[in-house]
Motif scaffolding. Structure first.
Motif, PDB file in Angstrom:
ATOM      1  N   HIS A 139       2.582   7.659  -7.720  1.00 10.56           N
ATOM      2  CA  HIS A 139       2.073   8.194  -8.981  1.00 10.56           C
ATOM      3  C   HIS A 139       1.129   7.169  -9.585  1.00 10.56           C
ATOM      4  O   HIS A 139       1.510   6.022  -9.800  1.00 10.56           O
ATOM      5  CB  HIS A 139       3.219   8.484  -9.962  1.00 10.56           C
ATOM      6  CG  HIS A 139       4.121   9.579  -9.500  1.00 10.56           C
ATOM      7  ND1 HIS A 139       3.783  10.896  -9.587  1.00 10.56           N
ATOM      8  CD2 HIS A 139       5.351   9.546  -8.935  1.00 10.56           C
ATOM      9  CE1 HIS A 139       4.759  11.636  -9.106  1.00 10.56           C
ATOM     10  NE2 HIS A 139       5.730  10.833  -8.697  1.00 10.56           N
ATOM     11  N   LEU A 140      -0.105   7.588  -9.804  1.00  5.86           N
ATOM     12  CA  LEU A 140      -1.101   6.700 -10.400  1.00  5.86           C
ATOM     13  C   LEU A 140      -1.455   7.201 -11.794  1.00  5.86           C
ATOM     14  O   LEU A 140      -1.508   8.402 -12.040  1.00  5.86           O
ATOM     15  CB  LEU A 140      -2.375   6.668  -9.543  1.00  5.86           C
ATOM     16  CG  LEU A 140      -2.209   6.146  -8.115  1.00  5.86           C
ATOM     17  CD1 LEU A 140      -3.515   6.308  -7.361  1.00  5.86           C
ATOM     18  CD2 LEU A 140      -1.786   4.694  -8.118  1.00  5.86           C
ATOM     19  N   SER A 141      -1.731   6.237 -12.650  1.00  7.80           N
ATOM     20  CA  SER A 141      -2.186   6.617 -13.990  1.00  7.80           C
ATOM     21  C   SER A 141      -3.651   7.041 -13.906  1.00  7.80           C
ATOM     22  O   SER A 141      -4.335   6.805 -12.910  1.00  7.80           O
ATOM     23  CB  SER A 141      -2.026   5.434 -14.957  1.00  7.80           C
ATOM     24  OG  SER A 141      -2.914   4.400 -14.576  1.00  7.80           O
ATOM     25  N   ARG A 142      -4.170   7.638 -14.960  1.00 11.11           N
ATOM     26  CA  ARG A 142      -5.564   8.076 -15.010  1.00 11.11           C
ATOM     27  C   ARG A 142      -6.502   6.877 -14.863  1.00 11.11           C
ATOM     28  O   ARG A 142      -7.508   6.948 -14.174  1.00 11.11           O
ATOM     29  CB  ARG A 142      -5.812   8.802 -16.342  1.00 11.11           C
ATOM     30  CG  ARG A 142      -7.234   9.161 -16.624  1.00 11.11           C
ATOM     31  CD  ARG A 142      -7.814  10.187 -15.677  1.00 11.11           C
ATOM     32  NE  ARG A 142      -7.406  11.494 -16.091  1.00 11.11           N
ATOM     33  CZ  ARG A 142      -7.499  12.559 -15.339  1.00 11.11           C
ATOM     34  NH1 ARG A 142      -7.981  12.454 -14.135  1.00 11.11           N
ATOM     35  NH2 ARG A 142      -7.099  13.721 -15.747  1.00 11.11           N
ATOM     36  N   GLU A 143      -6.161   5.741 -15.489  1.00 11.29           N
ATOM     37  CA  GLU A 143      -7.002   4.541 -15.408  1.00 11.29           C
ATOM     38  C   GLU A 143      -7.044   4.004 -13.975  1.00 11.29           C
ATOM     39  O   GLU A 143      -8.103   3.595 -13.487  1.00 11.29           O
ATOM     40  CB  GLU A 143      -6.497   3.443 -16.359  1.00 11.29           C
ATOM     41  CG  GLU A 143      -6.599   3.773 -17.830  1.00 11.29           C
ATOM     42  CD  GLU A 143      -5.473   4.683 -18.308  1.00 11.29           C
ATOM     43  OE1 GLU A 143      -4.361   4.668 -17.703  1.00 11.29           O
ATOM     44  OE2 GLU A 143      -5.709   5.449 -19.252  1.00 11.29           O
ATOM     45  N   GLU A 144      -5.904   3.995 -13.292  1.00 15.71           N
ATOM     46  CA  GLU A 144      -5.870   3.523 -11.917  1.00 15.71           C
ATOM     47  C   GLU A 144      -6.717   4.427 -11.008  1.00 15.71           C
ATOM     48  O   GLU A 144      -7.458   3.933 -10.152  1.00 15.71           O
ATOM     49  CB  GLU A 144      -4.432   3.474 -11.401  1.00 15.71           C
ATOM     50  CG  GLU A 144      -3.600   2.370 -12.053  1.00 15.71           C
ATOM     51  CD  GLU A 144      -2.138   2.466 -11.682  1.00 15.71           C
ATOM     52  OE1 GLU A 144      -1.549   1.408 -11.378  1.00 15.71           O
ATOM     53  OE2 GLU A 144      -1.597   3.591 -11.667  1.00 15.71           O
ATOM     54  N   CYS A 145      -6.641   5.731 -11.215  1.00 12.93           N
ATOM     55  CA  CYS A 145      -7.462   6.666 -10.439  1.00 12.93           C
ATOM     56  C   CYS A 145      -8.945   6.409 -10.688  1.00 12.93           C
ATOM     57  O   CYS A 145      -9.750   6.391  -9.747  1.00 12.93           O
ATOM     58  CB  CYS A 145      -7.117   8.109 -10.800  1.00 12.93           C
ATOM     59  SG  CYS A 145      -5.520   8.647 -10.187  1.00 12.93           S
ATOM     60  N   ASP A 146      -9.324   6.187 -11.942  1.00 14.84           N
ATOM     61  CA  ASP A 146     -10.727   5.930 -12.272  1.00 14.84           C
ATOM     62  C   ASP A 146     -11.216   4.648 -11.624  1.00 14.84           C
ATOM     63  O   ASP A 146     -12.328   4.583 -11.112  1.00 14.84           O
ATOM     64  CB  ASP A 146     -10.925   5.875 -13.793  1.00 14.84           C
ATOM     65  CG  ASP A 146     -10.754   7.248 -14.444  1.00 14.84           C
ATOM     66  OD1 ASP A 146     -10.865   8.272 -13.736  1.00 14.84           O
ATOM     67  OD2 ASP A 146     -10.515   7.285 -15.673  1.00 14.84           O
ATOM     68  N   ARG A 147     -10.384   3.576 -11.636  1.00 19.71           N
ATOM     69  CA  ARG A 147     -10.765   2.321 -11.003  1.00 19.71           C
ATOM     70  C   ARG A 147     -10.954   2.494  -9.500  1.00 19.71           C
ATOM     71  O   ARG A 147     -11.895   1.945  -8.916  1.00 19.71           O
ATOM     72  CB  ARG A 147      -9.712   1.242 -11.282  1.00 19.71           C
ATOM     73  CG  ARG A 147      -9.826   0.607 -12.664  1.00 19.71           C
ATOM     74  CD  ARG A 147      -9.048  -0.696 -12.739  1.00 19.71           C
ATOM     75  NE  ARG A 147      -7.661  -0.538 -12.305  1.00 19.71           N
ATOM     76  CZ  ARG A 147      -6.611  -0.423 -13.115  1.00 19.71           C
ATOM     77  NH1 ARG A 147      -6.785  -0.466 -14.418  1.00 19.71           N
ATOM     78  NH2 ARG A 147      -5.401  -0.297 -12.643  1.00 19.71           N
ATOM     79  N   ILE A 148     -10.071   3.276  -8.865  1.00 19.09           N
ATOM     80  CA  ILE A 148     -10.191   3.511  -7.422  1.00 19.09           C
ATOM     81  C   ILE A 148     -11.484   4.269  -7.126  1.00 19.09           C
ATOM     82  O   ILE A 148     -12.217   3.934  -6.186  1.00 19.09           O
ATOM     83  CB  ILE A 148      -8.960   4.274  -6.890  1.00 19.09           C
ATOM     84  CG1 ILE A 148      -7.720   3.363  -6.962  1.00 19.09           C
ATOM     85  CG2 ILE A 148      -9.184   4.777  -5.469  1.00 19.09           C
ATOM     86  CD1 ILE A 148      -6.426   4.063  -6.647  1.00 19.09           C
TER      87      ILE A 148
END
Length: 171
Positions: A139-148
């Motif tokens: 489970h990734l947060s929205r910020e982690e998804c954006d960074r990826i």
């Protein structure tokens, strides 16, 4: 079809077939299903012959060919035979090619169905296999998804620039 005893095509079951079955056997239903199956086989063969029929073939020759061909393809499943005969009609240019082509096509169709059946069958794991639990879902947060996403875009842009440099172009 005629009721000729010499005719290899039997449109009705023999009396021994009817009496050997259980009492709830419906002879008329059996005859109807058998006649429908025979009609479907003859129709498939006729369509293939129509395409490959030489002008010299008369009605008697066509009837003889259909009766002979029937004996060679009657053991195939009717749905497979219909598909194979349609394909044979597309590629055959002489009646002598039809039955071998039907058998080749039917073998391919049956093999493909067997492969599909094997692939769709549940897999039996050996003892001890599959006993481990699956890893927890990531489970990734929205910020982690954006960074990826940003990192992947930057890597793609870097690779594009390197390709352009190797070709001698400007970035």
């Amino acid at each position: 079809m005629s009721e000729d005893p010499c005719n290899p095509v039997v449109l009705r079951p023999s009396n021994s077939d009817l009496t050997s079955q259980s009492s709830d056997f419906d002879a008329s239903e059996y005859r109807r299903e058998r006649a429908t199956t025979i009609a479907r086989i003859y129709r498939a063969l006729s369509l293939a012959l129509t395409v490959a029929r030489p002008a010299s073939y008369g009605d008697a020759a066509c009837k003889a060919w259909l009766e002979a061909a029937f004996e060679f393809v009657a053991d195939l499943p009717v749905d497979v035979l219909e598909i194979a005969a349609r394909e044979a009609g597309k590629v055959c240019r002489h009646p002598a090619q039809i039955v071998p082509t039907i058998h080749e096509q039917a073998a391919e169709i049956i093999a493909a169905r067997d492969r599909q059946r094997r692939l769709a069958a549940p897999v039996q794991l050996a003892e001890g296999w599959g006993a481990e639990p699956l890893p927890p879902k990531l489970h990734l947060s929205r910020e982690e998804c954006d960074r990826i996403k940003e990192a992947a875009a930057a890597m793609a842009e870097q690779e594009r620039r390197e390709r352009l440099q190797r070709r001698g172009g400007a970035a």
